[in-house]
Design an enzyme around this catalytic site. Structure first.
Site, PDB file in Angstrom:
ATOM      1  N   CYS A 153      73.600  22.864  70.555  1.00 49.43           N
ATOM      2  CA  CYS A 153      74.953  22.835  71.107  1.00 49.43           C
ATOM      3  C   CYS A 153      75.194  23.993  72.074  1.00 49.43           C
ATOM      4  CB  CYS A 153      75.986  22.848  69.984  1.00 49.43           C
ATOM      5  SG  CYS A 153      75.968  24.384  69.042  1.00 49.43           S
TER       6      CYS A 153
ATOM      7  N   LYS B 222      40.704  28.393  34.446  1.00 48.42           N
ATOM      8  CA  LYS B 222      39.959  29.321  35.310  1.00 48.42           C
ATOM      9  C   LYS B 222      40.998  30.172  36.024  1.00 48.42           C
ATOM     10  CE  LYS B 222      36.501  29.506  38.998  1.00 48.42           C
ATOM     11  NZ  LYS B 222      37.047  30.774  39.430  1.00 48.42           N
TER      12      LYS B 222
ATOM     13  N   ASP C 298      42.813  32.708  38.248  1.00 45.59           N
ATOM     14  CA  ASP C 298      42.505  33.205  39.590  1.00 45.59           C
ATOM     15  C   ASP C 298      42.938  34.666  39.673  1.00 45.59           C
ATOM     16  OD1 ASP C 298      41.567  33.134  42.109  1.00 45.59           O
ATOM     17  OD2 ASP C 298      43.216  31.962  42.955  1.00 45.59           O
TER      18      ASP C 298
ATOM     19  N   TYR D  91      38.042  36.271  27.644  1.00 45.85           N
ATOM     20  CA  TYR D  91      37.317  35.027  27.326  1.00 45.85           C
ATOM     21  C   TYR D  91      35.832  35.205  27.016  1.00 45.85           C
ATOM     22  CZ  TYR D  91      36.485  35.691  32.302  1.00 45.85           C
ATOM     23  OH  TYR D  91      36.175  36.230  33.517  1.00 45.85           O
TER      24      TYR D  91
ATOM     25  N   LYS E 156      32.820  25.121  28.746  1.00 43.95           N
ATOM     26  CA  LYS E 156      31.731  25.884  28.137  1.00 43.95           C
ATOM     27  C   LYS E 156      31.165  25.116  26.951  1.00 43.95           C
ATOM     28  CE  LYS E 156      33.927  30.160  29.560  1.00 43.95           C
ATOM     29  NZ  LYS E 156      34.664  31.374  29.217  1.00 43.95           N
TER      30      LYS E 156
ATOM     31  N   GLU F 298      38.721  26.029  29.163  1.00 43.61           N
ATOM     32  CA  GLU F 298      39.660  27.135  29.374  1.00 43.61           C
ATOM     33  C   GLU F 298      40.209  27.088  30.793  1.00 43.61           C
ATOM     34  OE1 GLU F 298      37.348  30.675  28.721  1.00 43.61           O
ATOM     35  OE2 GLU F 298      36.593  29.942  26.806  1.00 43.61           O
TER      36      GLU F 298
ATOM     37  N   ARG G 189      34.164  44.172  38.350  1.00 45.51           N
ATOM     38  CA  ARG G 189      32.869  43.522  38.349  1.00 45.51           C
ATOM     39  C   ARG G 189      31.919  44.143  39.374  1.00 45.51           C
ATOM     40  NH1 ARG G 189      32.150  37.640  40.492  1.00 45.51           N
ATOM     41  NH2 ARG G 189      29.954  37.303  40.001  1.00 45.51           N
TER      42      ARG G 189
ATOM     43  N   TYR H 261      35.243  29.462  51.687  1.00 44.05           N
ATOM     44  CA  TYR H 261      34.093  30.269  51.280  1.00 44.05           C
ATOM     45  C   TYR H 261      33.126  29.419  50.462  1.00 44.05           C
ATOM     46  CZ  TYR H 261      31.308  33.918  49.112  1.00 44.05           C
ATOM     47  OH  TYR H 261      30.254  34.680  48.679  1.00 44.05           O
ATOM     48  N   ASP H 262      33.682  28.642  49.514  1.00 49.45           N
ATOM     49  CA  ASP H 262      32.841  27.770  48.689  1.00 49.45           C
ATOM     50  C   ASP H 262      32.033  26.816  49.566  1.00 49.45           C
ATOM     51  OD1 ASP H 262      33.751  28.907  46.386  1.00 49.45           O
ATOM     52  OD2 ASP H 262      35.258  27.362  45.972  1.00 49.45           O
TER      53      ASP H 262
ATOM     54  N   LYS I  72      36.676  23.131  39.839  1.00 44.44           N
ATOM     55  CA  LYS I  72      37.792  23.569  40.681  1.00 44.44           C
ATOM     56  C   LYS I  72      38.790  22.434  40.897  1.00 44.44           C
ATOM     57  CE  LYS I  72      35.943  27.616  42.245  1.00 44.44           C
ATOM     58  NZ  LYS I  72      35.779  28.079  43.600  1.00 44.44           N
TER      59      LYS I  72
ATOM     60  N   CYS J 196      71.942  28.313  70.549  1.00 43.08           N
ATOM     61  CA  CYS J 196      71.586  27.164  69.726  1.00 43.08           C
ATOM     62  C   CYS J 196      70.984  26.067  70.614  1.00 43.08           C
ATOM     63  CB  CYS J 196      72.821  26.627  69.007  1.00 43.08           C
ATOM     64  SG  CYS J 196      72.465  25.099  68.107  1.00 43.08           S
TER      65      CYS J 196
ATOM     66  N   GLU K  77      40.161  38.496  32.671  1.00 45.39           N
ATOM     67  CA  GLU K  77      40.634  38.347  34.037  1.00 45.39           C
ATOM     68  C   GLU K  77      42.004  39.021  34.124  1.00 45.39           C
ATOM     69  OE1 GLU K  77      38.164  36.735  35.371  1.00 45.39           O
ATOM     70  OE2 GLU K  77      38.862  36.335  37.402  1.00 45.39           O
TER      71      GLU K  77
ATOM     72  N   SER L 195      28.462  34.924  37.353  1.00 47.98           N
ATOM     73  CA  SER L 195      29.471  33.992  37.849  1.00 47.98           C
ATOM     74  C   SER L 195      29.138  32.612  37.297  1.00 47.98           C
ATOM     75  CB  SER L 195      29.415  34.041  39.375  1.00 47.98           C
ATOM     76  OG  SER L 195      30.334  33.142  39.883  1.00 47.98           O
ATOM     77  N   LEU L 196      29.771  31.579  37.813  1.00 43.15           N
ATOM     78  CA  LEU L 196      29.549  30.236  37.286  1.00 43.15           C
ATOM     79  C   LEU L 196      29.216  29.265  38.404  1.00 43.15           C
ATOM     80  CD1 LEU L 196      32.595  29.769  34.881  1.00 43.15           C
ATOM     81  CD2 LEU L 196      30.213  30.157  34.237  1.00 43.15           C
TER      82      LEU L 196
ATOM     83  N   CYS M 182      74.009  29.337  63.800  1.00 47.25           N
ATOM     84  CA  CYS M 182      74.833  28.700  64.811  1.00 47.25           C
ATOM     85  C   CYS M 182      76.220  28.594  64.185  1.00 47.25           C
ATOM     86  CB  CYS M 182      74.294  27.314  65.154  1.00 47.25           C
ATOM     87  SG  CYS M 182      75.446  26.430  66.216  1.00 47.25           S
TER      88      CYS M 182
ATOM     89  N   CYS N 106      78.180  21.620  65.088  1.00 45.13           N
ATOM     90  CA  CYS N 106      76.889  21.583  65.786  1.00 45.13           C
ATOM     91  C   CYS N 106      76.133  20.324  65.372  1.00 45.13           C
ATOM     92  CB  CYS N 106      76.062  22.818  65.433  1.00 45.13           C
ATOM     93  SG  CYS N 106      74.418  22.740  66.149  1.00 45.13           S
TER      94      CYS N 106
HETATM   95  S1  IVH Z   1      33.329  32.526  32.236  1.00 47.04           S
HETATM   96  C1  IVH Z   1      29.031  33.950  32.448  1.00 47.04           C
HETATM   97  N1  IVH Z   1      35.842  31.887  31.857  1.00 47.04           N
HETATM   98  O1  IVH Z   1      35.895  32.643  37.353  1.00 47.04           O
HETATM   99  C2  IVH Z   1      30.458  33.771  32.217  1.00 47.04           C
HETATM  100  N2  IVH Z   1      35.209  32.846  33.922  1.00 47.04           N
HETATM  101  O2  IVH Z   1      32.927  31.762  38.916  1.00 47.04           O
HETATM  102  C3  IVH Z   1      31.169  33.499  33.479  1.00 47.04           C
HETATM  103  N3  IVH Z   1      37.081  33.177  35.449  1.00 47.04           N
HETATM  104  O3  IVH Z   1      33.849  35.167  38.201  1.00 47.04           O
HETATM  105  C4  IVH Z   1      32.613  33.575  33.415  1.00 47.04           C
HETATM  106  N4  IVH Z   1      38.663  32.392  34.142  1.00 47.04           N
HETATM  107  O4  IVH Z   1      35.796  35.937  36.919  1.00 47.04           O
HETATM  108  C5  IVH Z   1      34.923  32.402  32.696  1.00 47.04           C
HETATM  109  N5  IVH Z   1      38.058  31.307  31.380  1.00 47.04           N
HETATM  110  C6  IVH Z   1      37.134  31.826  32.202  1.00 47.04           C
HETATM  111  C7  IVH Z   1      37.483  32.296  33.481  1.00 47.04           C
HETATM  112  C8  IVH Z   1      36.481  32.796  34.323  1.00 47.04           C
HETATM  113  C9  IVH Z   1      38.400  32.920  35.330  1.00 47.04           C
HETATM  114  C10 IVH Z   1      36.461  33.711  36.676  1.00 47.04           C
HETATM  115  C11 IVH Z   1      35.370  34.704  36.423  1.00 47.04           C
HETATM  116  C12 IVH Z   1      34.214  34.223  37.256  1.00 47.04           C
HETATM  117  C13 IVH Z   1      34.695  33.024  37.953  1.00 47.04           C
HETATM  118  C14 IVH Z   1      33.720  31.886  37.812  1.00 47.04           C
END
Ligand code: IVH
Length: 667
Positions: free
Chosen positions: A409, A106, A108, A219, A288, A104, A127, A26-27, A312, A406, A167, A72-73, A424, A429
């Site tokens: 054998c 990320k 999932d 967070y 951040k 921090e 969200r 997707y990315d 990532k 099998c 999350e 999002s980020l 088996c 064998c």
């Molecule tokens: S900060 C504006 N911190 O990862 C602030 N996001 O694309 C944006 N996520 O959709 C989010 N761990 O759901 C932030 N420690 C973390 C995170 C985090 C997971 C998710 C978040 C966001 C996506 C980033």
């Protein structure tokens, strides 16, 4: 076209919780679109996926408007991407401004927005599309790690109204347990913890959510309203995390504050290796800018703040087509299926084979040939098929049949009570991996010191070897990964394996574990043929002419030589440098054995099948015949012997012996 594709996958992921492609795929699509739009800005329209914050909310939940867009980020994929981000923002900040970063995990999972009024949880929301989310308050209340009431100790008062972003996720160990439970209840299983968490959080029946061991890590603060003006929000991200913790929110304990970009990158790198040691899935780290005012001043680009970046890790999941299933015999005789895949790139390597665990698993997950499947790979672990993408089916897929016989054998396979898995039952064998390997490395065979039962099991379980030839491509790194291995032990074992390449042909033939071939027969065969290639081309006639090789052994060799797996293994061994030869003596070979020149006739039931007793006699230089004649040396009599054989033996005065006596004669 590309936009439609992205919109479709967005919907699958965000609304249906049932993505058809992996996150990294997707990315890639999104990056492609961003590149096109960057090159031709006139193509950017308000409805382009790059202009949106997320997907559509599902219709079943009440909709709620977020206090501010849940953004999002921007993403980077390596250290170079982090430096490029830093360069970009540095240009927007006065030179010399001191900068610190909070790093921090990320997580999932699934974003949740938790709103508190006067310290009490009043709303939980997903969200959604970033502006409008879904009201999941009743579900949020069932998640034990979400505080219902905030702590409010003196140094940390909370404002009148506060909304916190976090999350929701499912711990990996719980995911595995829950998926197993789902299976036994005949319910759908989930390909990964994220999908499970999302599915659980968005249950219409909160009682179901309550049964799921969900957790949350927070967070960010997305709303701060204090009419009295008595409180101030934290000024840095690091303080914010401490503050959330003080209020009673769960906060990741692997977040760190750094003052240099090099440290930030080193910390990100360290978690690429350590991610498997965590009990929750992370797909990267988030960097951040610590100073929240500075971060705010940097503004926004696309759908995220400039002051933060998601970095990532390399992908560990991809989808591809399952072309075929091949089977192997495991350590316990279990027939294990292996996937033959349409080659796919995953974490830097091309994958065309993966394990399918067992037939139970295939049946439960309903994996079919022709399916688009999710393939996973964690670190150096062998890739495996996690499940099918059911929604991608065309109808042309074929159900995977469990074999009856099998492939090694030809013994009829058995099922144990309550299991779909097949075994088996033939202890000998030739496909049985652990025995095959233990036999191969044993004293009378290749004599590799230091490869005991336990280590053989470790090597098989770590999927480092799937046949005897794989031993020759083991590396020191492979061995050091195993429990109980240090440098010295690894070196010693590798030396012993390398030295075994010099073993004689008869030891190799014996080591290959061909049914009924003992040491004596192996010597006879080595002497007669002189090489494995010549043995593979053996004819029944030749074999029968060799002393110590009777019809049972001859039959077994022909069957062995006929299998394609045999030829593949021999080729692999030869490629590894295991190919001993000696001068062939294409003349009847006389072997040394206690039964040389003796002919036996077997009648009645003995302690082992007739065929095995016959092979045992042949291995000792004797011959076994069907009928009693003057040439018969002994008649071996078991239970319920044939009357005609007994009377003929009596008439010809041929000694009749029992099994014990037969054994005594062999000494
Ligand atoms: S900060 C504006 N911190 O990862 C602030 N996001 O694309 C944006 N996520 O959709 C989010 N761990 O759901 C932030 N420690 C973390 C995170 C985090 C997971 C998710 C978040 C966001 C996506 C980033």
């Amino acid at each position: 076209m590309l936009r439609e594709q992205i919109n479709f996958h967005n919907y699958r992921y965000n609304v249906l919780d049932d993505p058809l492609i992996s996150d990294s795929e997707y990315d890639m699509l999104m990056n492609e679109l961003r590149e096109i739009e960057a090159a031709q800005p006139e193509l950017v329209t308000p409805d382009s996926p790059t202009q949106r914050v997320g997907g559509q909310p599902a219709s079943e939940f009440v909709k709620v408007r977020h206090p501010q867009p849940i953004l999002s980020l921007a993403a980077a994929f390596d250290a170079a991407g982090v430096r490029a981000w830093y360069e970009r923002i540095s240009r927007l900040i006065p030179a010399g401004t001191p900068m610190a970063f909070t790093v921090e995990p990320k997580i999932d999972g699934l974003t949740v927005v938790l709103t508190y009024e006067d310290g009490r949880l009043v709303q939980g929301a997903t969200r959604g599309d970033g502006v409008i989310g879904e009201d999941i308050t009743v579900n949020a209340r069932t998640v034990k790690s979400i505080p219902l009431v905030l702590r409010s100790d003196a140094p940390h008062p909370h404002p009148h109204r506060i909304a916190v972003r976090g999350e929701a996720y499912m711990p990996i160990d719980e995911f595995e347990k829950m998926n197993a439970l789902q299976l036994s209840a005949g319910e759908r299983t989930y390909a990964n913890p994220r999908n499970f968490a999302a599915g659980s959080m968005r249950q219409l029946d909160p009682r179901l959510t309550a049964k799921r061991p969900l957790r949350v890590l927070c967070y960010a603060i997305v709303e701060w309203t204090d009419t009295q003006g008595a409180t101030q929000p934290p000024a840095t991200q690091w303080e914010l995390l401490q503050y959330l913790k003080a209020l009673g929110f769960p906060v990741s304990d692997i977040s760190r504050r750094f003052e240099s970009l090099d440290e930030v990158i080193a910390y990100y790198d360290s978690y690429n290796d350590k991610r498997d040691s965590l009990n929750f899935e992370i797909d990267g780290m988030v960097i951040k800018i610590d100073d929240l005012l500075l971060s705010e001043q940097l503004g926004y680009v696309g759908n995220g703040p400039r002051g933060a970046l998601a970095v990532k890790f390399p992908a560990r999941e991809a989808t591809t087509i399952l072309r075929d299933v091949q089977v192997k015999v495991g350590r316990t005789g279990a027939i294990t299926p292996n996937a033959v895949l349409e080659p796919v790139q995953l974490g830097g390597i091309t994958i065309s084979k993966a394990t399918l665990h067992n037939f139970d698993d295939i049946a439960r997950k309903d994996i079919r040939i022709g399916d688009r499947v999710i393939v996973k790979r964690a670190g150096d672990v062998i890739p495996y098929v996690a499940g099918p993408v059911v929604a991608a089916r065309t109808g042309a897929e074929r159900v995977i049949q469990i074999p009856d016989i099998c492939p090694y054998c030809e013994t009829r396979l058995i099922r144990r009570e309550g299991e779909v898995a097949v075994y088996c039952p033939n202890i000998d064998c030739p496909g049985r991996l652990d025995r095959a390997i233990e036999h191969f490395v044993g004293r009378g065979a290749m004599d590799i010191d230091g490869l005991g039962t336990k280590i053989v099991a470790q090597l098989i379980d770590a999927e480092l070897i799937s046949d005897v030839a794989d031993m020759y491509s083991l590396t020191k790194e492979d061995l050091l990964e195993l429990d109980g291995f240090a440098e010295k032990k690894a070196d010693k074992l590798l030396d012993a394996i390398a030295a075994s390449k010099g073993q004689t042909l008869d030891r190799l033939i014996f080591g290959l574990g061909i049914q009924h071939i003992g040491g004596v027969a192996a010597q006879a065969l080595a002497g007669y043929y002189g090489s494995i290639d010549a043995l593979l081309a053996a004819t029944a006639e030749q074999l029968q002419s060799i002393d110590g090789v009777g019809p049972v052994i001859a039959e077994s060799i022909l069957a062995w030589a006929d299998r394609s797996s045999t030829r593949e293994l021999v080729r692999k061994l030869q490629a590894a440098g295991v190919n001993p030869t000696q001068e062939p003596r294409r003349a009847p070979v006389v072997t040394e054995g206690p039964f040389n020149g003796k002919t036996f006739v077997i009648t009645g039931a003995l302690s082992l099948p007739r065929e095995e007793i016959a092979a045992w006699i042949e291995q000792r230089g004797g011959k076994v015949s069907e009928s009693v004649s003057k040439k018969t040396s002994y008649v071996v009599v078991g239970e319920a012997p044939g009357a005609s054989k007994v009377s003929k033996a009596t008439a010809l005065n041929i000694p009749m012996i029992g099994e014990d006596e037969l054994k005594r004669l062999a000494r």
